[in-house]
Design a protein around this motif. Structure first.
Motif: not given
Length: 101
Positions: A8, A87, A62, A60, A2, A4-5, A94
């Motif tokens: 990202l 994500v 999401h 990635i 994974d 994390t926001v 986010y």
């Protein structure tokens, strides 16, 4: 694996070139998107060939909350993709992060 926001957002803010995909539906994407390439989850099998060159690259993915992108990541991993990152919390987390900033 994974992402994390926070990680990202930092990478997007730095202008990093990412293999970044959104697996939500088109109407969700039109309402709000982070600049990812749209491939709705149901259409993912139709796009595997174009993703094939990225098999060993970081990808990635999401969605709205992390559930659909989790399924997409598992699907790609089952096909031999080695570095797919979901994500955590999706676009909801986010946007929440942005509001806190």
């Amino acid at each position: 694996m994974d992402i994390t926001v926070e990680e990202l957002k930092e990478r997007l803010d730095n202008g990093e070139e990412l293999n970044f995909y959104d697996v939500r539906e088109e109407h969700e994407f039109e309402e709000d998107n982070l600049g990812a390439i749209l491939i709705p989850l149901a259409e993912l099998p139709d796009h595997v060939a174009e993703l094939e060159p990225l098999k060993d690259s970081e990808i990635i993915i999401h969605c709205r909350s992390g559930a659909r992108s989790g399924k997409a990541a598992k699907y790609l991993e089952s096909l031999g993709f080695t570095n797919v990152r979901n994500v955590l919390g999706g676009i909801l987390a986010y946007r929440e992060l942005e509001e806190e900033a």
